[in-house]
Write an enzyme that holds these catalytic residues in place. Structure first.
Site, short mmCIF file in Angstrom:
data_model
loop_
_atom_site.label_atom_id
_atom_site.label_comp_id
_atom_site.label_asym_id
_atom_site.label_seq_id
_atom_site.Cartn_x
_atom_site.Cartn_y
_atom_site.Cartn_z
CG HIS A 57 -10.29 11.67 15.44
ND1 HIS A 57 -9.17 11.16 14.83
CD2 HIS A 57 -10.56 12.82 14.79
CE1 HIS A 57 -8.80 11.96 13.85
NE2 HIS A 57 -9.63 12.97 13.79
CE1 TYR A 68 -7.89 17.19 13.59
CE2 TYR A 68 -9.55 15.80 14.56
CZ TYR A 68 -8.77 16.15 13.49
OH TYR A 68 -8.85 15.45 12.31
CG HIS A 95 -1.50 9.15 10.33
ND1 HIS A 95 -1.70 10.25 9.53
CD2 HIS A 95 -2.46 9.23 11.31
CE1 HIS A 95 -2.72 10.96 9.99
NE2 HIS A 95 -3.19 10.37 11.07
CG PHE A 96 0.71 7.93 15.79
CD1 PHE A 96 1.81 8.00 16.60
CD2 PHE A 96 0.01 6.73 15.70
CE1 PHE A 96 2.24 6.88 17.29
CE2 PHE A 96 0.44 5.60 16.38
CZ PHE A 96 1.57 5.68 17.18
CG HIS A 97 6.04 8.56 15.12
ND1 HIS A 97 5.38 7.38 15.36
CD2 HIS A 97 6.77 8.78 16.24
CE1 HIS A 97 5.70 6.91 16.56
NE2 HIS A 97 6.54 7.74 17.12
NE ARG A 144 -0.71 1.01 15.88
CZ ARG A 144 -1.63 1.88 16.32
NH1 ARG A 144 -2.82 1.96 15.74
NH2 ARG A 144 -1.38 2.68 17.33
NE ARG A 145 -0.77 0.10 19.89
CZ ARG A 145 -1.91 0.58 20.34
NH1 ARG A 145 -3.01 -0.08 20.15
NH2 ARG A 145 -1.94 1.69 21.00
FE1 HAS Z 1 -4.93 10.79 12.37
C1 HAS Z 1 -5.00 7.45 13.33
C2 HAS Z 1 -7.44 10.21 10.12
C3 HAS Z 1 -5.02 14.17 11.57
C4 HAS Z 1 -2.97 11.50 15.11
N1 HAS Z 1 -4.13 9.69 13.91
C5 HAS Z 1 -4.27 8.33 14.12
C6 HAS Z 1 -3.55 7.96 15.30
C7 HAS Z 1 -3.02 9.11 15.83
C8 HAS Z 1 -3.38 10.18 14.94
C9 HAS Z 1 -2.23 9.24 17.13
O1 HAS Z 1 -9.47 7.99 9.52
C10 HAS Z 1 -3.39 6.53 15.83
C11 HAS Z 1 -4.29 6.18 16.97
C12 HAS Z 1 -3.99 4.76 17.41
O2 HAS Z 1 -3.09 4.58 18.25
O3 HAS Z 1 -4.63 3.84 16.88
N2 HAS Z 1 -6.00 11.95 11.05
C13 HAS Z 1 -6.96 11.51 10.22
C14 HAS Z 1 -7.48 12.63 9.43
C15 HAS Z 1 -6.78 13.74 9.84
C16 HAS Z 1 -5.87 13.31 10.86
C17 HAS Z 1 -8.55 12.59 8.39
N3 HAS Z 1 -4.14 12.49 13.17
C18 HAS Z 1 -4.29 13.76 12.68
C19 HAS Z 1 -3.58 14.69 13.52
C20 HAS Z 1 -3.00 13.94 14.52
C21 HAS Z 1 -3.36 12.56 14.29
C22 HAS Z 1 -3.54 16.18 13.32
C23 HAS Z 1 -2.16 14.35 15.69
C24 HAS Z 1 -1.85 15.57 16.00
N4 HAS Z 1 -5.99 9.14 11.81
C25 HAS Z 1 -7.00 9.14 10.90
C26 HAS Z 1 -7.58 7.78 10.84
C27 HAS Z 1 -6.89 7.00 11.75
C28 HAS Z 1 -5.89 7.88 12.35
C29 HAS Z 1 -8.69 7.30 10.01
C30 HAS Z 1 -7.15 5.52 12.09
C31 HAS Z 1 -6.31 4.62 11.27
C32 HAS Z 1 -6.50 3.18 11.71
O4 HAS Z 1 -7.07 2.41 10.92
O5 HAS Z 1 -6.09 2.82 12.82
C33 HAS Z 1 -7.01 15.16 9.31
O6 HAS Z 1 -7.26 16.04 10.38
C34 HAS Z 1 -5.87 15.67 8.48
C35 HAS Z 1 -6.22 17.00 7.82
C36 HAS Z 1 -5.00 17.76 7.43
C37 HAS Z 1 -4.78 18.35 6.26
C38 HAS Z 1 -3.47 19.06 6.01
C39 HAS Z 1 -3.59 20.59 5.94
C40 HAS Z 1 -2.23 21.18 5.79
C41 HAS Z 1 -1.75 22.25 6.48
C42 HAS Z 1 -0.34 22.69 6.27
C43 HAS Z 1 -0.20 23.85 5.30
C44 HAS Z 1 1.23 24.11 5.02
C45 HAS Z 1 1.79 25.33 4.85
C46 HAS Z 1 3.24 25.40 4.64
C47 HAS Z 1 1.03 26.59 4.89
C48 HAS Z 1 -5.76 18.33 5.17
C49 HAS Z 1 -2.59 23.03 7.43
C50 HAS Z 1 3.62 25.53 3.20
C51 HAS Z 1 4.63 24.52 2.90
C52 HAS Z 1 5.29 24.39 1.74
C53 HAS Z 1 6.23 23.24 1.60
C54 HAS Z 1 5.12 25.25 0.58
#
Ligand code: HAS
Length: 543
Positions: A217, A221, A368-370, A433-434
């Site tokens: 995990h 980050y 999600h991860f894409h 998946r997979r």
């Molecule tokens: Fe995830 C599975 C939970 C973030 C990557 N994640 C994965 C896997 C990958 C991955 C590769 O809880 C699969 C692993 C595998 O092969 O099995 N993930 C989260 C959570 C977050 C999260 C809570 N993941 C990421 C990020 C990744 C990534 C970042 C890669 C870079 N993920 C999970 C969970 C799994 C999971 C479970 C397991 C699922 C399962 O059952 O297998 C958080 O960090 C997300 C927080 C993000 C936010 C968004 C903030 C928004 C921002 C943009 C602001 C926009 C602006 C522009 C300013 C709250 C900062 C304005 C735009 C306008 C249009 C006005």
């Protein structure tokens, strides 16, 4: 400017990263074509073999090499030239990473390591594959030494001064990486290598997966934080604005060190052998790690609004018009941010215990991860490459190249949108998946998935075109574009003249809290997994 002596170091990392991107991306398209039953693979290659190569080359190799290439350039730009012994350490790191990568890919191509990028036991690869992974990680330790020691050197030479924000963020990213990799190093050294060599007959599967996700995990980050470095430090300068708050940016990075590691169980919510109470605790900590991303969203909006108002745009959303929409350095990062809104929401769904039961091991997770790594992070990396490569090569990003780059970014956006939307929707109805074959003997639910699989292949095709175009543009930026000076944009903060609280640079304190949280979240469950293990497993090779 990046010091001339450090240019080669950064460029070699970036070029090698793009080779991995090109090969890994091409394999990705093949996968979507196999799943949609449009082709069968040539040369006796099998689906799981190319899926392994795709994951390893993109998730582990491309990211790591690009991140270090970018950090070397940024550190040299903000703290000055690397000393020769630090540069030597960085080159040793590079060699080890390349040797590890080549060895690992050869093992996969020989069909001796078809274990996917998470190399889950009880699938068992050749010992050389695990040794290759170890080399890759040891390589990053040399690289980490070079950066941390450069940062310490700067602090000694400039006592009492505020450290450059970029360098601070690079060190925070590396601290996170070093603590996180302890888990995978332990699994590879003490479990996988002895087991694959036949020194131990069985492996404790739950322990190996727990150690993997302790690393897995925070790994995400490690990919995200360099994109955040560009959002916080580079984007405000590009839009003609200011970093909203230097201290807030530092605090966000520190919170990632605290909360990104003790959360690995949210990848194991459906696994037996870990009690619900520990899963619950780690789910709560997962919700804490959302906080620094929300702080980042706030900070980005604040920078955009301040820049727009400074230029005279009025009204609640008037500032939106004032952003430099045609500048690829901004557009790429902005689209990455926009993707991160649904991507982050998806992460919150994944982390929610009950909803995880619906999506776990479905292609929703691939979706999600894409849109996290494959959209948010990589679009930002594309944007960085478009100014960094010409900067390092003493050339300029001309208007024409900027327009072509925008086109490439848009192509990527459309391709990724189509592919990941199809993945999310069909995942919700259980598409696994997979898995190469998903028709479940013609079951009616599975029969809906055909059109989604076709959409994935169509999106994947656009993505591959986009990668081709990106590589051509980068070659031109490195070789044929006019000579000149492209800027390495480094923004200044609204609170630039005030020093951030000393507490924020007290690494011992933050690392201490991180270790305490890790001990709370992991000690008892890991002790339990070791003391009361499920029966160990021999190795299996199903391919
Ligand atoms: Fe995830 C599975 C939970 C973030 C990557 N994640 C994965 C896997 C990958 C991955 C590769 O809880 C699969 C692993 C595998 O092969 O099995 N993930 C989260 C959570 C977050 C999260 C809570 N993941 C990421 C990020 C990744 C990534 C970042 C890669 C870079 N993920 C999970 C969970 C799994 C999971 C479970 C397991 C699922 C399962 O059952 O297998 C958080 O960090 C997300 C927080 C993000 C936010 C968004 C903030 C928004 C921002 C943009 C602001 C926009 C602006 C522009 C300013 C709250 C900062 C304005 C735009 C306008 C249009 C006005």
């Amino acid at each position: 400017m990046v010091n001339q002596n450090d240019v080669k170091l950064s460029l070699y990392h970036i070029y090698a990263a793009f080779v991995a991107l090109f090969i890994g991306g091409s394999l990705g398209l093949l996968q979507t074509l196999v799943r949609s039953e449009s082709i069968t693979l040539p040369f006796k290659l099998n689906y799981y073999q190319i899926l392994t190569a795709h994951g390893v080359l993109l998730a582990l190799v491309f990211t790591t090499l690009f991140i270090f290439g970018f950090m070397y350039a940024g550190i040299s730009r903000t703290t000055g030239e690397f000393t020769s012994h630090r540069r030597k350490a960085a080159w040793i790191g590079y060699l080890l990473m390349i040797i590890g990568t080549v060895l690992g890919v050869v093992m996969i191509l020989m069909n001796k390591a078809t274990v996917l990028y998470t190399f889950y036991a009880p699938l068992q690869a050749s010992p050389l594959f695990y040794i290759a992974l170890a080399l890759l990680i040891v390589g990053t330790y040399f690289a980490s030494y070079a950066i941390i020691s450069q940062y310490n050197g700067w602090r000694k030479a400039n006592p009492g001064q505020k450290t450059p924000l970029f360098a601070f963020m690079a060190v925070a990213t590396i601290v996170l990486w070093l603590i996180a990799t302890l888990g995978v190093v332990a699994a590879v050294l003490f479990q996988f290598i002895p087991w694959s060599l036949g020194w131990s007959e069985e492996i404790n599967v739950t322990l190996s997966r727990t150690l993997f996700w302790y690393f897995g995990h925070p790994l995400v980050y490690f990919w995200l934080l360099p994109a955040y470095m560009a959002w916080y430090v580079v984007v405000p300068k590009v839009i003609g604005g200011k970093i909203f708050s230097d201290s807030l940016a530092r605090l966000a990075f520190l919170l990632f060190i605290l909360f990104s590691i003790p959360v690995g169980f949210h990848h194991q919510l459906t696994e037996p052998g870990i009690s619900e109470a520990w899963k619950f605790l780690q789910v709560i900590l997962t919700f804490a790690v959302i906080l620094p991303s929300l702080m980042t969203a706030f900070s980005m909006f604040a920078s955009f609004e301040l820049a727009g108002r400074e230029k005279g745009y009025k009204g609640v959303f008037g500032w939106f018009k004032g952003l430099p929409w045609s500048d690829v350095r901004f557009l790429s990062a902005f689209i990455g941010m926009a993707f991160f809104i649904p991507a982050g929401a998806g992460g919150i769904i994944n982390a929610s215990h009950q909803m995880n039961q619906v999506i776990h091991n479905t292609i929703w997770v691939t979706g999600h991860f894409h849109i996290t790594i494959g959209a948010t992070v990589i679009l930002t990396f594309f944007g960085i490459a478009y100014w960094l490569v010409p900067h390092l090569k003493g050339r300029v990003l001309t208007k024409r190249m900027n327009s072509l780059a925008n086109f490439q970014i848009v192509l990527w956006t459309i391709g990724m949108f189509i592919m990941s939307a199809a993945m999310h929707f069909s995942g919700l109805s259980g598409n696994p998946r997979r898995t190469q074959n998903t028709d479940y003997n013609g079951h009616e639910v599975a029969s809906q998935w055909g059109s989604y699989e076709t959409a994935m292949a169509a999106g994947g095709t656009l993505l591959l075109f986009s990668i081709f175009m990106f590589i051509i543009l980068i070659i031109r930026l490195a070789k044929t574009e006019p000579l000149g000076q492209e800027e390495f944009p480094i923004g200044t903060a609204l609170d630039e003249s005030t020093n951030p609280p000393k507490l924020l640079e007290n690494w011992k304190l933050w690392i201490g809290i991180a270790i305490a949280l890790i001990l709370v979240a992991y000690t008892i469950p890991v002790f339990d997994i070791i003391q009361n293990p499920a029966p160990g497993s021999p190795g299996y090779k199903f391919w």
